[in-house]
Design a protein around this motif. Structure first.
Motif: not given
Length: 398
Positions: A67-88, A193-198
């Motif tokens: 929630a506190r991350l800029p969308r650009r870095r948030y999305l890049a981090g998510l898809i990078a983690f996805f890529g690493v886990m698929n390679l694993a 961040p916890l406001a997202e739970l609404s």
């Protein structure tokens, strides 16, 4: 020369392409990794379920953490983690490692797709948000046309691990591209961040999610058993099943584009209702088509056309989620993965009861009709709340 907005959408769509390839190709790779690991196909099915569970768990988790991350870095981090886990998944030995890495690969799924759609929709005029959503969904549908057959061919030809390595590499490429071309937009001031739970306490959000979780179950009830039904009941040529799967992807691509424009013209509820009625009709046709491989290919195309229902649901969530946009968008994809579990499970019960291959289509019709009931409840709630998006546009055809 492409402008930055177009390049950013293409980078996000590439990430969606990688996710779609990984999710759907895993089903086709199941017989190969089951044989290699020395396990039964039902045991190998837990690997598929682990990914879906990861999506459901990851949707709220990544929304809060990011929630506190800029969308650009948030999305890049998510898809990078996805890529690493698929390679694993491709590199680590044993069933336990494969199951664990597939669960971890599912965690970024909902957050990445949901926020990507928000970013693409925000780049469009308000009345054309559905088109922005469709641009990201194109990555998923094109994955069924090209990515899934390619991963399947790699898995069958040189080893199933390559079928996971391909989306892993694509995910890492998408992460680099997103960092380079996505717009640099800061975090909204005062965000909690916890406001997202609404979103999880909002009846309008929960009812919309229920429509997808139930209504889309019908599509997955048919699609999950399409290949097996074709092999068991027809003398289709060797390319018949790949053709049907590609036809589903082509239908999904066209359906997303068409439903996006219909949502602009008719509004969210009228479009969703027509889409679900169309889905029920295509599932009934799929039941009729069993035994004729040509008709089953046509039914796969028609099933794909109906998948555009995600667009009016996504834009509805944008209207009712308030400050919890990321959570609602991510949970929408978690709802579809719940549908991916519900539909095949019910269809499997029908098959186990001896009702035959046609029963998956009948189960699909039942779930689509139940989804229409959920849609009606969502519409009634919106009407009671005097929500302007619940009104039927005047130019909506009778």
């Amino acid at each position: 020369m492409l402008d930055q907005k177009t390049l950013a959408v293409l980078a996000l769509a590439l990430g969606a392409f990688a996710i779609g390839t990984s999710e759907f190709a895993a089903m086709g790779l199941l017989p190969f990794f089951a044989a290699d690991l020395g396990i039964t196909e039902p045991q190998a099915g837990h690997v598929i379920s682990a990914y879906a569970l990861g999506v459901v768990v990851g949707a709220p988790l990544t929304s809060i953490l990011g929630a506190r991350l800029p969308r650009r870095r948030y999305l890049a981090g998510l898809i990078a983690f996805f890529g690493v886990m698929n390679l694993a998944s491709a590199l680590l030995p044993g069933l336990s490692a494969l199951t664990a890495t597939r669960f971890l690969a599912g965690l970024p799924h909902g957050g990445f797709l949901g926020v990507s759609m928000l970013m693409a929709a925000d780049a469009m005029p308000f009345e054309q948000r559905g088109r922005g959503t469709a641009q990201i969904l194109m990555g998923l549908t094109v994955a069924n046309i090209a990515g899934v057959p390619l991963a399947g061919a790699l898995g069958q030809g040189i080893g199933w691990r390559w079928g996971f390595a391909l989306p892993g590499v694509l995910g890492l490429i998408a992460a680099v591209l997103i960092l380079r071309v996505a717009p640099r937009v800061g975090v909204r001031p005062g965000i909690r961040p916890l406001a997202e739970l609404s979103a999880l306490r909002n009846p309008a959000v929960l009812l919309t999610l229920a429509v997808g979780a139930i209504g889309f179950g019908g599509l997955f009830a048919v699609y999950s058993y399409l290949s097996a039904a074709m092999l068991a009941t027809t003398s289709a040529p060797g390319w018949g099943v790949p053709l049907a799967l590609s036809a589903f992807g082509v239908g999904g691509t066209l359906g997303n584009l068409g439903v996006a424009r219909l949502t602009e013209r008719w509004g969210q509820f009228p479009t969703a209702l027509r889409a679900m009625l169309f889905m029920a009709a295509t599932q009934a046709f799929a039941s009729f088509a069993v035994g004729d491989w040509r008709a089953m290919v046509l039914s796969a195309f028609l099933l794909g056309l109906g998948s555009g229902m995600v667009i009016p649901l996504q834009t509805r969530l944008m209207d009712v989620a308030g400050e919890a946009q990321s959570m609602a968008a991510a949970m929408n994809h978690a709802a579809f993965n719940a549908a991916n579990a519900l539909g095949p499970w019910l269809a499997g019960l029908a098959l186990a009861a001896g009702w035959g291959w046609r029963s998956s289509g009948l189960v699909g019709v039942g779930l689509s009709l139940a989804g229409i009931v959920a849609l009606g409840l969502a519409w009634l709630h919106a009407r009671r709340q005097s929500s302007p998006v619940a009104e039927v546009p005047k130019n909506c055809p009778a």
